[in-house]
Design an enzyme around this catalytic site. Structure first.
Site, PDB file in Angstrom:
ATOM      1  N   LYS A   1     -46.886  42.371  -3.314  1.00  0.00           N
ATOM      2  CA  LYS A   1     -46.034  41.326  -2.729  1.00  0.00           C
ATOM      3  C   LYS A   1     -46.712  39.955  -2.768  1.00  0.00           C
ATOM      4  O   LYS A   1     -47.922  39.845  -2.999  1.00  0.00           O
ATOM      5  CB  LYS A   1     -45.689  41.734  -1.294  1.00  0.00           C
ATOM      6  CG  LYS A   1     -44.889  43.040  -1.212  1.00  0.00           C
ATOM      7  CD  LYS A   1     -44.387  43.250   0.196  1.00  0.00           C
ATOM      8  CE  LYS A   1     -43.600  44.530   0.312  1.00  0.00           C
ATOM      9  NZ  LYS A   1     -42.995  44.674   1.656  1.00  0.00           N
TER      10      LYS A   1
ATOM     11  N   TYR B   1     -33.375  44.380  -1.114  1.00  0.00           N
ATOM     12  CA  TYR B   1     -33.543  44.829   0.268  1.00  0.00           C
ATOM     13  C   TYR B   1     -32.209  44.943   1.018  1.00  0.00           C
ATOM     14  O   TYR B   1     -32.182  44.892   2.253  1.00  0.00           O
ATOM     15  CB  TYR B   1     -34.488  43.886   1.007  1.00  0.00           C
ATOM     16  CG  TYR B   1     -35.958  44.147   0.684  1.00  0.00           C
ATOM     17  CD1 TYR B   1     -36.565  45.352   1.029  1.00  0.00           C
ATOM     18  CD2 TYR B   1     -36.735  43.195   0.030  1.00  0.00           C
ATOM     19  CE1 TYR B   1     -37.893  45.606   0.738  1.00  0.00           C
ATOM     20  CE2 TYR B   1     -38.078  43.438  -0.263  1.00  0.00           C
ATOM     21  CZ  TYR B   1     -38.644  44.645   0.096  1.00  0.00           C
ATOM     22  OH  TYR B   1     -39.960  44.899  -0.186  1.00  0.00           O
TER      23      TYR B   1
ATOM     24  N   PHE C   1     -35.346  41.553  10.865  1.00  0.00           N
ATOM     25  CA  PHE C   1     -36.399  41.114   9.942  1.00  0.00           C
ATOM     26  C   PHE C   1     -35.889  40.813   8.536  1.00  0.00           C
ATOM     27  O   PHE C   1     -36.671  40.421   7.661  1.00  0.00           O
ATOM     28  CB  PHE C   1     -37.546  42.144   9.899  1.00  0.00           C
ATOM     29  CG  PHE C   1     -37.175  43.513   9.367  1.00  0.00           C
ATOM     30  CD1 PHE C   1     -37.066  43.756   8.004  1.00  0.00           C
ATOM     31  CD2 PHE C   1     -36.952  44.563  10.253  1.00  0.00           C
ATOM     32  CE1 PHE C   1     -36.738  45.021   7.515  1.00  0.00           C
ATOM     33  CE2 PHE C   1     -36.623  45.831   9.779  1.00  0.00           C
ATOM     34  CZ  PHE C   1     -36.520  46.053   8.404  1.00  0.00           C
TER      35      PHE C   1
ATOM     36  N   ARG D   1     -47.198  56.837  -1.128  1.00  0.00           N
ATOM     37  CA  ARG D   1     -46.985  56.425   0.268  1.00  0.00           C
ATOM     38  C   ARG D   1     -48.190  56.780   1.140  1.00  0.00           C
ATOM     39  O   ARG D   1     -48.548  56.039   2.054  1.00  0.00           O
ATOM     40  CB  ARG D   1     -45.689  57.037   0.815  1.00  0.00           C
ATOM     41  CG  ARG D   1     -44.473  56.358   0.190  1.00  0.00           C
ATOM     42  CD  ARG D   1     -43.177  57.040   0.550  1.00  0.00           C
ATOM     43  NE  ARG D   1     -42.758  56.816   1.921  1.00  0.00           N
ATOM     44  CZ  ARG D   1     -42.204  55.687   2.354  1.00  0.00           C
ATOM     45  NH1 ARG D   1     -42.022  54.683   1.528  1.00  0.00           N
ATOM     46  NH2 ARG D   1     -41.819  55.570   3.607  1.00  0.00           N
TER      47      ARG D   1
ATOM     48  N   THR E   1     -45.869  51.205   7.275  1.00  0.00           N
ATOM     49  CA  THR E   1     -45.501  49.782   7.367  1.00  0.00           C
ATOM     50  C   THR E   1     -46.180  49.144   8.586  1.00  0.00           C
ATOM     51  O   THR E   1     -46.719  48.042   8.489  1.00  0.00           O
ATOM     52  CB  THR E   1     -43.966  49.647   7.504  1.00  0.00           C
ATOM     53  OG1 THR E   1     -43.356  50.380   6.447  1.00  0.00           O
ATOM     54  CG2 THR E   1     -43.521  48.200   7.412  1.00  0.00           C
TER      55      THR E   1
ATOM     56  N   ARG F   1     -52.697  49.251   2.688  1.00  0.00           N
ATOM     57  CA  ARG F   1     -52.192  48.277   3.653  1.00  0.00           C
ATOM     58  C   ARG F   1     -53.224  47.977   4.748  1.00  0.00           C
ATOM     59  O   ARG F   1     -53.314  46.853   5.229  1.00  0.00           O
ATOM     60  CB  ARG F   1     -50.869  48.772   4.262  1.00  0.00           C
ATOM     61  CG  ARG F   1     -49.700  48.571   3.307  1.00  0.00           C
ATOM     62  CD  ARG F   1     -48.426  49.159   3.860  1.00  0.00           C
ATOM     63  NE  ARG F   1     -47.260  48.798   3.075  1.00  0.00           N
ATOM     64  CZ  ARG F   1     -46.118  49.458   3.103  1.00  0.00           C
ATOM     65  NH1 ARG F   1     -45.997  50.544   3.865  1.00  0.00           N
ATOM     66  NH2 ARG F   1     -45.098  49.055   2.368  1.00  0.00           N
TER      67      ARG F   1
ATOM     68  N   HIS G   1     -45.171  47.256  -1.696  1.00  0.00           N
ATOM     69  CA  HIS G   1     -43.951  48.029  -1.448  1.00  0.00           C
ATOM     70  C   HIS G   1     -44.070  49.361  -2.183  1.00  0.00           C
ATOM     71  O   HIS G   1     -44.728  49.436  -3.217  1.00  0.00           O
ATOM     72  CB  HIS G   1     -42.727  47.270  -1.977  1.00  0.00           C
ATOM     73  CG  HIS G   1     -41.486  48.106  -2.040  1.00  0.00           C
ATOM     74  ND1 HIS G   1     -40.694  48.322  -0.935  1.00  0.00           N
ATOM     75  CD2 HIS G   1     -40.934  48.820  -3.061  1.00  0.00           C
ATOM     76  CE1 HIS G   1     -39.691  49.122  -1.279  1.00  0.00           C
ATOM     77  NE2 HIS G   1     -39.814  49.438  -2.560  1.00  0.00           N
TER      78      HIS G   1
ATOM     79  N   GLU H   1     -34.943  51.561  -7.979  1.00  0.00           N
ATOM     80  CA  GLU H   1     -35.800  50.368  -7.932  1.00  0.00           C
ATOM     81  C   GLU H   1     -36.448  50.094  -9.283  1.00  0.00           C
ATOM     82  O   GLU H   1     -36.571  48.929  -9.692  1.00  0.00           O
ATOM     83  CB  GLU H   1     -36.844  50.533  -6.824  1.00  0.00           C
ATOM     84  CG  GLU H   1     -36.207  50.519  -5.440  1.00  0.00           C
ATOM     85  CD  GLU H   1     -37.154  50.870  -4.303  1.00  0.00           C
ATOM     86  OE1 GLU H   1     -36.719  50.804  -3.148  1.00  0.00           O
ATOM     87  OE2 GLU H   1     -38.330  51.220  -4.573  1.00  0.00           O
TER      88      GLU H   1
HETATM   89  P1  CMP Z   1     -41.286  47.508   2.403  1.00  0.00           P
HETATM   90  O1  CMP Z   1     -41.976  48.812   2.258  1.00  0.00           O
HETATM   91  O2  CMP Z   1     -41.218  46.631   1.213  1.00  0.00           O
HETATM   92  O3  CMP Z   1     -39.790  47.757   2.951  1.00  0.00           O
HETATM   93  C1  CMP Z   1     -39.092  46.875   3.783  1.00  0.00           C
HETATM   94  C2  CMP Z   1     -39.938  45.718   4.226  1.00  0.00           C
HETATM   95  O4  CMP Z   1     -39.465  45.039   5.367  1.00  0.00           O
HETATM   96  C3  CMP Z   1     -41.313  46.231   4.672  1.00  0.00           C
HETATM   97  O5  CMP Z   1     -42.047  46.669   3.570  1.00  0.00           O
HETATM   98  C4  CMP Z   1     -41.843  45.024   5.407  1.00  0.00           C
HETATM   99  O6  CMP Z   1     -42.300  43.992   4.532  1.00  0.00           O
HETATM  100  C5  CMP Z   1     -40.575  44.560   6.105  1.00  0.00           C
HETATM  101  N1  CMP Z   1     -40.444  45.128   7.461  1.00  0.00           N
HETATM  102  C6  CMP Z   1     -40.124  46.384   7.808  1.00  0.00           C
HETATM  103  N2  CMP Z   1     -40.065  46.533   9.139  1.00  0.00           N
HETATM  104  C7  CMP Z   1     -40.364  45.318   9.656  1.00  0.00           C
HETATM  105  C8  CMP Z   1     -40.486  44.817  10.974  1.00  0.00           C
HETATM  106  N3  CMP Z   1     -40.284  45.609  12.020  1.00  0.00           N
HETATM  107  N4  CMP Z   1     -40.818  43.532  11.138  1.00  0.00           N
HETATM  108  C9  CMP Z   1     -41.019  42.722  10.070  1.00  0.00           C
HETATM  109  N5  CMP Z   1     -40.916  43.143   8.772  1.00  0.00           N
HETATM  110  C10 CMP Z   1     -40.602  44.426   8.567  1.00  0.00           C
END
Ligand code: CMP
Length: 137
Positions: free
Chosen positions: A11, A51, A59, A87, A93, A102, A115, A126
Site C-alpha cells: 500500500k 473496496y 472507514f 494471511r 488488520t 504488518r 493487502h 482481485e
Molecule cells: P485491507 O486488508 O486492505 O482491507 C480493508 C482495509 O480497510 C484494511 O486493509 C484497512 O486498510 C482498512 N480498515 C479495515 N478496518 C478498519 C478500521 N476499523 N479502521 C480503519 N481502517 C480499516
C-alpha cells in the site's frame, strides 16, 4: 480444496517509506512465487470499486483517500494454500502478531502496509481487477 494464488498489494504507506524491497523479500523467502507484479497508482474510482464491499462503513472514505495517496505495488503470488499462508504471514488488520509483516511495517489499522485476499474466490476477482488473463498464465 485451497487454491494456489492470492492477490497482494503493497500500500501507499509502505511504498512511500521505501519498504517495497524488504516486503517483497519477505514474500519470496516465505516461499511465494511472484506470478504478476505492477507498480501503479489507483484513481478514486478504482479504489472505490476495489473496496466496494466496505462502502458505507465509517472507514470507507478515509480508506479510499489513503489508497489513492500514492503508488502501490499490485501482485499475484503463487504458493500451495496461498490465501491462508499469506494471511498468516501478514497478520491481522488490527493488532497484528509479532513477527508478521504488518507488525513490522504497519503504522495503524488503516495504514497497514499490505493487502491480502480473504478467500480463493476474492483472490481470482482481485487478480482480475489488476491483471489481464494473459499476464496470469
Ligand atoms: P485491507 O486488508 O486492505 O482491507 C480493508 C482495509 O480497510 C484494511 O486493509 C484497512 O486498510 C482498512 N480498515 C479495515 N478496518 C478498519 C478500521 N476499523 N479502521 C480503519 N481502517 C480499516
Amino acid at each position: 480444496m485451497a487454491g494456489n494464488i492470492t492477490f497482494s498489494m503493497i500500500k501507499p504507506d509502505a511504498v512511500g517509506k521505501g519498504y517495497t524491497g524488504k516486503i517483497l523479500d519477505r514474500f519470496i523467502s516465505e516461499g511465494f512465487k511472484i506470478k504478476a507484479m505492477r507498480y501503479t497508482r489507483l484513481c478514486k474510482c478504482e479504489a472505490e470499486t476495489f473496496y466496494a464491499v466496505h462502502k458505507g462503513k465509517d472507514f470507507y472514505e478515509p480508506l479510499v483517500e489513503f489508497m489513492t495517496s500514492g503508488p502501490v505495488v499490485a501482485l499475484v503470488l503463487e504458493k500451495e494454500n496461498a490465501v491462508a499462508d499469506y494471511r498468516t504471514m501478514i497478520g491481522a488488520t488490527s493488532n497484528p502478531a509479532e513477527g508478521t509483516v504488518r507488525h513490522q511495517f504497519a503504522e495503524s489499522t488503516r495504514l497497514n502496509a499490505v493487502h491480502g485476499s480473504d478467500s480463493d474466490e476474492n483472490a481470482q476477482i482481485e487478480a482480475g481487477f489488476f491483471f489481464a488473463q494473459r499476464e496470469l498464465l
